[in-house]
Design a protein around this motif. Structure first.
Motif, PDB file in Angstrom:
ATOM      1  N   ILE A  96       0.911  -1.089   0.044  1.00  0.00           N
ATOM      2  CA  ILE A  96      -0.112   0.075  -0.200  1.00  0.00           C
ATOM      3  C   ILE A  96       0.960   1.108   0.076  1.00  0.00           C
ATOM      4  N   PHE A  97       1.902   1.331   0.825  1.00  0.00           N
ATOM      5  CA  PHE A  97       2.700   2.328   0.741  1.00  0.00           C
ATOM      6  C   PHE A  97       3.571   2.618  -0.434  1.00  0.00           C
ATOM      7  N   ILE A  98       3.978   1.517  -1.146  1.00  0.00           N
ATOM      8  CA  ILE A  98       4.742   1.911  -2.435  1.00  0.00           C
ATOM      9  C   ILE A  98       3.791   2.173  -3.333  1.00  0.00           C
ATOM     10  N   VAL A  99       2.450   1.442  -3.471  1.00  0.00           N
ATOM     11  CA  VAL A  99       1.607   2.118  -4.445  1.00  0.00           C
ATOM     12  C   VAL A  99       1.213   3.452  -4.173  1.00  0.00           C
ATOM     13  N   TRP A 100       1.076   4.102  -2.800  1.00  0.00           N
ATOM     14  CA  TRP A 100       0.559   5.417  -2.560  1.00  0.00           C
ATOM     15  C   TRP A 100       1.841   6.269  -3.075  1.00  0.00           C
ATOM     16  N   ALA A 101       3.128   6.096  -2.804  1.00  0.00           N
ATOM     17  CA  ALA A 101       4.318   6.757  -2.891  1.00  0.00           C
ATOM     18  C   ALA A 101       4.620   6.988  -4.239  1.00  0.00           C
ATOM     19  N   TYR A 102       4.490   6.020  -5.216  1.00  0.00           N
ATOM     20  CA  TYR A 102       4.890   5.841  -6.512  1.00  0.00           C
ATOM     21  C   TYR A 102       4.192   5.986  -7.566  1.00  0.00           C
ATOM     22  N   VAL A 103       2.875   5.635  -7.682  1.00  0.00           N
ATOM     23  CA  VAL A 103       1.750   5.443  -8.675  1.00  0.00           C
ATOM     24  C   VAL A 103       1.468   7.082  -8.769  1.00  0.00           C
ATOM     25  N   PRO A 104       1.371   7.411 -10.012  1.00  0.00           N
ATOM     26  CA  PRO A 104       0.996   8.806 -10.220  1.00  0.00           C
ATOM     27  C   PRO A 104      -0.519   8.849 -10.086  1.00  0.00           C
ATOM     28  N   ARG A 157       1.392  13.515  -1.009  1.00  0.00           N
ATOM     29  CA  ARG A 157       2.560  12.850  -0.978  1.00  0.00           C
ATOM     30  C   ARG A 157       3.687  13.646  -1.068  1.00  0.00           C
ATOM     31  N   LEU A 158       3.134  14.945  -1.150  1.00  0.00           N
ATOM     32  CA  LEU A 158       4.328  16.011  -1.257  1.00  0.00           C
ATOM     33  C   LEU A 158       4.888  16.315   0.062  1.00  0.00           C
ATOM     34  N   LEU A 159       4.488  15.802   1.236  1.00  0.00           N
ATOM     35  CA  LEU A 159       5.028  16.123   2.585  1.00  0.00           C
ATOM     36  C   LEU A 159       6.459  15.546   2.463  1.00  0.00           C
ATOM     37  N   TYR A 160       7.272  16.139   3.166  1.00  0.00           N
ATOM     38  CA  TYR A 160       8.710  15.712   3.381  1.00  0.00           C
ATOM     39  C   TYR A 160       8.741  14.315   4.020  1.00  0.00           C
ATOM     40  N   TRP A 161       7.777  14.421   5.336  1.00  0.00           N
ATOM     41  CA  TRP A 161       7.872  13.149   6.041  1.00  0.00           C
ATOM     42  C   TRP A 161       7.498  12.008   5.645  1.00  0.00           C
ATOM     43  N   ALA A 162       6.728  11.769   4.133  1.00  0.00           N
ATOM     44  CA  ALA A 162       6.082  10.712   3.856  1.00  0.00           C
ATOM     45  C   ALA A 162       7.242   9.727   3.414  1.00  0.00           C
ATOM     46  N   LEU A 163       8.331  10.236   2.870  1.00  0.00           N
ATOM     47  CA  LEU A 163       9.439   9.492   2.358  1.00  0.00           C
ATOM     48  C   LEU A 163      10.520   9.532   3.521  1.00  0.00           C
ATOM     49  N   ALA A 164      10.705  10.529   4.426  1.00  0.00           N
ATOM     50  CA  ALA A 164      11.883  10.598   5.284  1.00  0.00           C
ATOM     51  C   ALA A 164      11.690   9.568   6.442  1.00  0.00           C
ATOM     52  N   VAL A 165      10.268   9.463   6.790  1.00  0.00           N
ATOM     53  CA  VAL A 165      10.153   8.578   8.027  1.00  0.00           C
ATOM     54  C   VAL A 165      10.689   7.033   7.605  1.00  0.00           C
ATOM     55  N   PRO A 166      10.240   6.806   6.493  1.00  0.00           N
ATOM     56  CA  PRO A 166      10.678   5.166   6.403  1.00  0.00           C
ATOM     57  C   PRO A 166      12.136   5.221   6.062  1.00  0.00           C
ATOM     58  N   THR A 167      12.557   6.265   5.684  1.00  0.00           N
ATOM     59  CA  THR A 167      14.312   6.302   5.470  1.00  0.00           C
ATOM     60  C   THR A 167      14.708   6.346   6.794  1.00  0.00           C
ATOM     61  N   TYR A 168      14.452   6.981   7.970  1.00  0.00           N
ATOM     62  CA  TYR A 168      15.019   7.187   9.086  1.00  0.00           C
ATOM     63  C   TYR A 168      14.776   6.020   9.883  1.00  0.00           C
ATOM     64  N   VAL A 169      13.767   5.316   9.751  1.00  0.00           N
ATOM     65  CA  VAL A 169      13.465   4.001  10.537  1.00  0.00           C
ATOM     66  C   VAL A 169      14.370   2.914   9.936  1.00  0.00           C
ATOM     67  N   THR A 170      14.600   2.881   8.754  1.00  0.00           N
ATOM     68  CA  THR A 170      15.716   1.973   7.881  1.00  0.00           C
ATOM     69  C   THR A 170      17.025   2.240   8.406  1.00  0.00           C
ATOM     70  N   VAL A 171      17.344   3.634   8.574  1.00  0.00           N
ATOM     71  CA  VAL A 171      18.803   3.823   9.032  1.00  0.00           C
ATOM     72  C   VAL A 171      18.836   3.671  10.336  1.00  0.00           C
ATOM     73  N   ILE A 172      18.083   3.765  11.203  1.00  0.00           N
ATOM     74  CA  ILE A 172      18.110   3.621  12.592  1.00  0.00           C
ATOM     75  C   ILE A 172      18.157   2.192  13.039  1.00  0.00           C
ATOM     76  N   ILE A 173      17.590   1.434  12.103  1.00  0.00           N
ATOM     77  CA  ILE A 173      17.469  -0.051  12.427  1.00  0.00           C
ATOM     78  C   ILE A 173      19.216  -0.591  12.127  1.00  0.00           C
ATOM     79  N   VAL A 174      19.586  -0.153  10.935  1.00  0.00           N
ATOM     80  CA  VAL A 174      20.839  -0.669  10.317  1.00  0.00           C
ATOM     81  C   VAL A 174      21.962  -0.089  11.370  1.00  0.00           C
ATOM     82  N   LEU A 175      21.763   1.017  11.747  1.00  0.00           N
ATOM     83  CA  LEU A 175      22.661   1.536  12.933  1.00  0.00           C
ATOM     84  C   LEU A 175      22.645   0.688  14.261  1.00  0.00           C
TER      85      LEU A 175
END
Length: 152
Positions: free
Chosen positions: A37-45, A60-78
């Motif tokens: 659902i997230f991938i469809v929401w984020a990438y389908v026009p 989808r134009l909100l900064y946090w829509a893509l920043a939060v998953p990125t931050y969560v992924t980086v936190i898990i890796v770290l």
């Protein structure tokens, strides 16, 4: 005469799924569904979403829509990297005698009292030396065979 196989989900002999297995299965399916659902929401026009009937969805134009998953992924890796690094720091080097002789041994840690190598007063000593340890020796193959195969 034909016999039909009888199976039921309440049969105790078959066992059933453990509660942790059910939670794991439901959790993995839920994760996959929300990821799709997230991938469809984020990438389908927008026009594609409108053509299939989706008009109300988060912006989808909100900064946090893509920043939060990125931050969560980086936190898990770290967190994984820091966990491995903390284990390396806490492990003594291979040449250290602390590997064999620690400040506290497992038995005294579990039982919460100081470990003593003194023999118990009710146990007699065999050779007069109270601190002797029996030498290491091999068990004969005939004794091992008797133990393993005589009960067959």
């Amino acid at each position: 005469m034909t016999r039909a196989a009888k199976a039921s989900f309440s049969d105790a002999s078959l066992g059933g799924p453990k509660l942790s297995e059910v939670y794991g299965f439901v959790g993995s399916i839920t994760t996959i569904v929300f990821t799709v659902i997230f991938i469809v929401w984020a990438y389908v026009p927008d026009h594609c979403l409108h053509s299939i009937g989706f008009y109300h969805y988060p912006n989808r134009l909100l900064y946090w829509a893509l920043a939060v998953p990125t931050y969560v992924t980086v936190i898990i890796v770290l967190a994984i990297i820091f966990y491995i690094a903390a284990n390396f720091v806490a492990t003594p080097p291979p040449t250290s005698l602390d590997i064999m002789f620690g400040k506290i041994d497992f038995l005294s840690f579990c039982l919460h009292y100081e470990f003593s190598r003194e023999l118990l007063s009710g146990v007699p000593s065999t050779d007069g030396d109270e601190h002797s340890i029996e030498p290491i020796s091999d068990i004969g193959i005939d004794r091992i065979n008797n133990i393993m195969f005589d009960s067959l």
